[in-house]
Enzyme design. Structure first.
Site, PDB file in Angstrom:
ATOM      1  N   ARG A 106       0.839  -1.218   0.000  1.00 10.70           N
ATOM      2  CA  ARG A 106       0.000   0.000   0.000  1.00 10.70           C
ATOM      3  C   ARG A 106       0.871   1.264   0.000  1.00 10.70           C
ATOM      4  O   ARG A 106       0.584   2.234   0.700  1.00 10.70           O
ATOM      5  CB  ARG A 106      -0.952   0.033   1.207  1.00 10.70           C
ATOM      6  CG  ARG A 106      -1.936  -1.103   1.265  1.00 10.70           C
ATOM      7  CD  ARG A 106      -2.947  -1.054   0.128  1.00 10.70           C
ATOM      8  NE  ARG A 106      -3.856  -2.170   0.240  1.00 10.70           N
ATOM      9  CZ  ARG A 106      -3.609  -3.394  -0.263  1.00 10.70           C
ATOM     10  NH1 ARG A 106      -2.488  -3.610  -0.944  1.00 10.70           N
ATOM     11  NH2 ARG A 106      -4.481  -4.364  -0.108  1.00 10.70           N
TER      12      ARG A 106
ATOM     13  N   SER B 253     -10.910  -0.680   3.301  1.00 11.18           N
ATOM     14  CA  SER B 253     -10.124  -0.926   4.521  1.00 11.18           C
ATOM     15  C   SER B 253      -9.595   0.417   5.021  1.00 11.18           C
ATOM     16  O   SER B 253      -8.918   1.124   4.281  1.00 11.18           O
ATOM     17  CB  SER B 253      -8.931  -1.836   4.222  1.00 11.18           C
ATOM     18  OG  SER B 253      -9.396  -3.042   3.682  1.00 11.18           O
TER      19      SER B 253
ATOM     20  N   GLU C 186      -5.096   3.990   5.990  1.00  9.39           N
ATOM     21  CA  GLU C 186      -4.810   3.896   4.550  1.00  9.39           C
ATOM     22  C   GLU C 186      -5.121   5.203   3.804  1.00  9.39           C
ATOM     23  O   GLU C 186      -4.313   5.654   3.000  1.00  9.39           O
ATOM     24  CB  GLU C 186      -5.664   2.765   3.948  1.00  9.39           C
ATOM     25  CG  GLU C 186      -4.854   1.632   3.372  1.00  9.39           C
ATOM     26  CD  GLU C 186      -5.705   0.651   2.581  1.00  9.39           C
ATOM     27  OE1 GLU C 186      -5.639  -0.528   2.905  1.00  9.39           O
ATOM     28  OE2 GLU C 186      -6.428   1.059   1.653  1.00  9.39           O
TER      29      GLU C 186
HETATM   30  C1  LIG Z   1     -15.567  -0.175  -0.949  1.00  7.50           C
HETATM   31  C2  LIG Z   1     -14.088   0.058  -1.173  1.00  7.50           C
HETATM   32  C3  LIG Z   1     -13.248  -1.029  -1.366  1.00  7.50           C
HETATM   33  C4  LIG Z   1     -11.870  -0.831  -1.586  1.00  7.50           C
HETATM   34  N1  LIG Z   1     -11.085  -1.924  -1.782  1.00  7.50           N
HETATM   35  C5  LIG Z   1      -9.746  -1.758  -1.990  1.00  7.50           C
HETATM   36  C6  LIG Z   1      -8.906  -2.897  -2.201  1.00  7.50           C
HETATM   37  O1  LIG Z   1      -9.356  -4.044  -2.243  1.00  7.50           O
HETATM   38  N2  LIG Z   1      -7.573  -2.690  -2.371  1.00  7.50           N
HETATM   39  C7  LIG Z   1      -7.039  -1.439  -2.362  1.00  7.50           C
HETATM   40  O2  LIG Z   1      -5.819  -1.309  -2.534  1.00  7.50           O
HETATM   41  N3  LIG Z   1      -7.812  -0.335  -2.171  1.00  7.50           N
HETATM   42  C8  LIG Z   1      -9.149  -0.469  -1.989  1.00  7.50           C
HETATM   43  N4  LIG Z   1      -9.938   0.628  -1.773  1.00  7.50           N
HETATM   44  C9  LIG Z   1      -9.319   1.977  -1.744  1.00  7.50           C
HETATM   45  C10 LIG Z   1      -9.406   2.731  -3.094  1.00  7.50           C
HETATM   46  O3  LIG Z   1     -10.422   2.219  -3.902  1.00  7.50           O
HETATM   47  C11 LIG Z   1      -8.101   2.698  -3.881  1.00  7.50           C
HETATM   48  O4  LIG Z   1      -7.057   3.207  -3.110  1.00  7.50           O
HETATM   49  C12 LIG Z   1      -8.202   3.507  -5.178  1.00  7.50           C
HETATM   50  O5  LIG Z   1      -7.049   3.297  -5.965  1.00  7.50           O
HETATM   51  C13 LIG Z   1      -8.387   5.002  -4.948  1.00  7.50           C
HETATM   52  O6  LIG Z   1      -8.734   5.571  -6.196  1.00  7.50           O
HETATM   53  P1  LIG Z   1      -9.433   6.991  -6.275  1.00  7.50           P
HETATM   54  O7  LIG Z   1      -9.490   7.380  -7.728  1.00  7.50           O
HETATM   55  O8  LIG Z   1     -10.733   6.975  -5.575  1.00  7.50           O
HETATM   56  O9  LIG Z   1      -8.382   7.891  -5.516  1.00  7.50           O
HETATM   57  P2  LIG Z   1      -8.646   9.161  -4.591  1.00  7.50           P
HETATM   58  O10 LIG Z   1      -9.288   8.729  -3.323  1.00  7.50           O
HETATM   59  O11 LIG Z   1      -9.325  10.219  -5.363  1.00  7.50           O
HETATM   60  O12 LIG Z   1      -7.158   9.613  -4.288  1.00  7.50           O
HETATM   61  C14 LIG Z   1      -6.305   8.797  -3.505  1.00  7.50           C
HETATM   62  C15 LIG Z   1      -4.900   9.401  -3.526  1.00  7.50           C
HETATM   63  O13 LIG Z   1      -4.379   9.357  -4.851  1.00  7.50           O
HETATM   64  C16 LIG Z   1      -4.049  10.674  -5.316  1.00  7.50           C
HETATM   65  N5  LIG Z   1      -4.398  10.669  -6.752  1.00  7.50           N
HETATM   66  C17 LIG Z   1      -5.583  10.317  -7.297  1.00  7.50           C
HETATM   67  N6  LIG Z   1      -5.503  10.349  -8.649  1.00  7.50           N
HETATM   68  C18 LIG Z   1      -4.232  10.720  -8.945  1.00  7.50           C
HETATM   69  C19 LIG Z   1      -3.522  10.930 -10.179  1.00  7.50           C
HETATM   70  N7  LIG Z   1      -4.098  10.739 -11.374  1.00  7.50           N
HETATM   71  N8  LIG Z   1      -2.226  11.349 -10.115  1.00  7.50           N
HETATM   72  C20 LIG Z   1      -1.613  11.538  -8.911  1.00  7.50           C
HETATM   73  N9  LIG Z   1      -2.237  11.353  -7.725  1.00  7.50           N
HETATM   74  C21 LIG Z   1      -3.527  10.931  -7.742  1.00  7.50           C
HETATM   75  C22 LIG Z   1      -4.868  11.613  -4.467  1.00  7.50           C
HETATM   76  O14 LIG Z   1      -4.279  12.893  -4.377  1.00  7.50           O
HETATM   77  C23 LIG Z   1      -4.862  10.872  -3.137  1.00  7.50           C
HETATM   78  O15 LIG Z   1      -3.640  11.089  -2.466  1.00  7.50           O
HETATM   79  C24 LIG Z   1     -11.333   0.487  -1.585  1.00  7.50           C
HETATM   80  C25 LIG Z   1     -12.197   1.574  -1.394  1.00  7.50           C
HETATM   81  C26 LIG Z   1     -13.553   1.377  -1.205  1.00  7.50           C
HETATM   82  C27 LIG Z   1     -14.461   2.559  -1.024  1.00  7.50           C
END
Ligand SMILES: Cc1cc2nc3c(=O)[nH]c(=O)nc-3n(C[C@H](O)[C@H](O)[C@H](O)COP(=O)(O)OP(=O)(O)OC[C@H]3O[C@@H](n4cnc5c(N)ncnc54)[C@H](O)[C@@H]3O)c2cc1C
Length: 336
Positions: free
Chosen positions: A162, A236, A332
């Site tokens: 992570r 998580s 996380e």
């Molecule tokens: C129901 C649920 C289940 C999940 N299951 C998992 C799982 O199984 N495994 C897992 O690893 N995670 C899981 N997650 C967490 C999450 O889905 C991941 O971390 C996902 O990659 C976040 O994507 P996002 O576009 O929503 O990022 P955001 O929440 O919008 O951003 C997260 C971080 O990334 C940065 N960021 C976003 N886009 C960019 C970009 N293009 N360039 C640079 N920085 C950027 C943001 O500034 C921030 O620091 C889960 C979340 C939920 C709600």
């Protein structure tokens, strides 16, 4: 490309927390990104994807910039791997589903993870025994200091559990604009994760296809995780803490039921969900937030909660786990 003022971010984060961004912009291209950043000058910037890994603890005085660059294409194959390019603004779950529709294996264990593809490398998303680093060849990113688009090889991303260089030295320094994924032509199912192997075994399929594996992953996820559209959450909420063998041995004497998984480097990854449950937080609320009754690792918004309530519960859970086990839990999501 339009910059809008005073935008409510509640629809843009899966914990459904209220927060006002003083400026908000959706960028469809690298030129859009450059123009929005130039107009913002020295102002603060928050890169926001699908908002599924952030805690919006307060209003954001600055520019919320969403890289929504689209596109997914097969670049070709090198005899060993198929190479696929996915734009940062593509939904990760849809991109996985698209590869499976083409009959290409490789991403099935990472099915149904919310968020946009551009965020997947930030914390090296992982599930059911596979992490992004196993399938990422390289990525493209806009360097906010030089203004140039550059590539990062997988090694340069410095992935960990992570974790990546984008959460550390390069936090806030780059906008990821596209991923280049490599999917093995000679595909083999990755069933090292016990729960997944058991789920597939119970279906009676002995030679599963990528689709079969994805279906099993999706069924497991739907059973364990709340739908964030119904019950706001960020998946998580804490990482599984990694401890050395001595600490693990001591913990086992005091708590024989402690759940730990041996890592290849000799360390042990503890199940954070078990620690939280044992500390009495499973299904327990604090104000309008709580730890989910079916999976203690998931912090949920019961409705109308604020970021401050999320942080109060985070601190209370960490304190309980530390008091009971002497183990520190690391959250996380990014707190903004
Ligand atoms: C129901 C649920 C289940 C999940 N299951 C998992 C799982 O199984 N495994 C897992 O690893 N995670 C899981 N997650 C967490 C999450 O889905 C991941 O971390 C996902 O990659 C976040 O994507 P996002 O576009 O929503 O990022 P955001 O929440 O919008 O951003 C997260 C971080 O990334 C940065 N960021 C976003 N886009 C960019 C970009 N293009 N360039 C640079 N920085 C950027 C943001 O500034 C921030 O620091 C889960 C979340 C939920 C709600």
């Amino acid at each position: 490309m339009k910059v809008i003022e005073n935008v409510d971010l509640r629809p843009f984060n899966t914990l459904q927390l209220p927060a006002i961004a003083s400026r908000y912009c959706e960028a469809a291209s690298v030129d859009d990104l450059r123009a929005a950043l130039a107009a913002n000058g020295e102002g603060r910037v928050l890169i926001l994807g699908g908002g599924s890994n952030v805690v919006l603890a307060q209003d954001f005085d600055g520019l919320v910039l969403r890289p929504l660059l689209r596109g997914r294409e097969l670049l070709g194959d090198d005899g060993e791997y198929r190479h696929v390019r996915v734009g940062a603004g593509e939904s990760w779950a849809d991109a996985v589903a698209w590869t499976l529709e083409q009959g290409w294996g490789g991403l099935e264990n990472l099915s149904l993870i919310p968020g946009l593809s551009g965020a997947a490398p930030i914390q090296n998303i992982g599930a059911y025994g596979v992490e992004l680093e196993a399938v990422l060849d390289r990525l493209e990113a806009l360097d906010l200091v030089s203004g140039e688009v550059r590539e990062f090889t997988r090694a340069e991303c410095r992935f960990g559990y992570r974790d990546s260089v984008f959460k550390r030295e390069l936090a806030g320094r780059v906008v990821i604009t596209a991923l280049r994924l490599k999917l093995p032509l000679d595909w083999q199912p990755r069933l090292g994760y016990r729960e997944l192997a058991d789920a597939l075994a119970s279906t009676g399929i002995d030679r599963p296809s990528p689709r079969d594996v994805a279906d099993a992953v999706i069924a497991l996820r739907q059973r364990k995780l709340p739908d964030w559209r119904v019950l706001g959450n960020a998946g998580s909420f804490f990482k599984n803490p990694v401890v050395n063998t001595d600490t693990y041995a001591t913990l086992r004497i005091a708590h024989p039921g402690v759940v730990g998984h041996q890592q290849s480097d000799g360390s042990v990854k503890l199940a954070a969900g078990w620690l939280i449950e044992q500390a009495g937080w499973k299904g327990r609320d604090l104000g309008r937030v709580g730890m989910y009754e079916r999976q203690a690792l998931v912090l949920v918004n019961r409705g109308g909660a604020t970021g401050a309530e999320v942080l109060a519960l985070r601190d209370a859970v960490r304190a309980s786990v530390h008091e009971r086990f002497g183990v520190d839990l690391e959250p996380e999501p990014l707190v903004v």
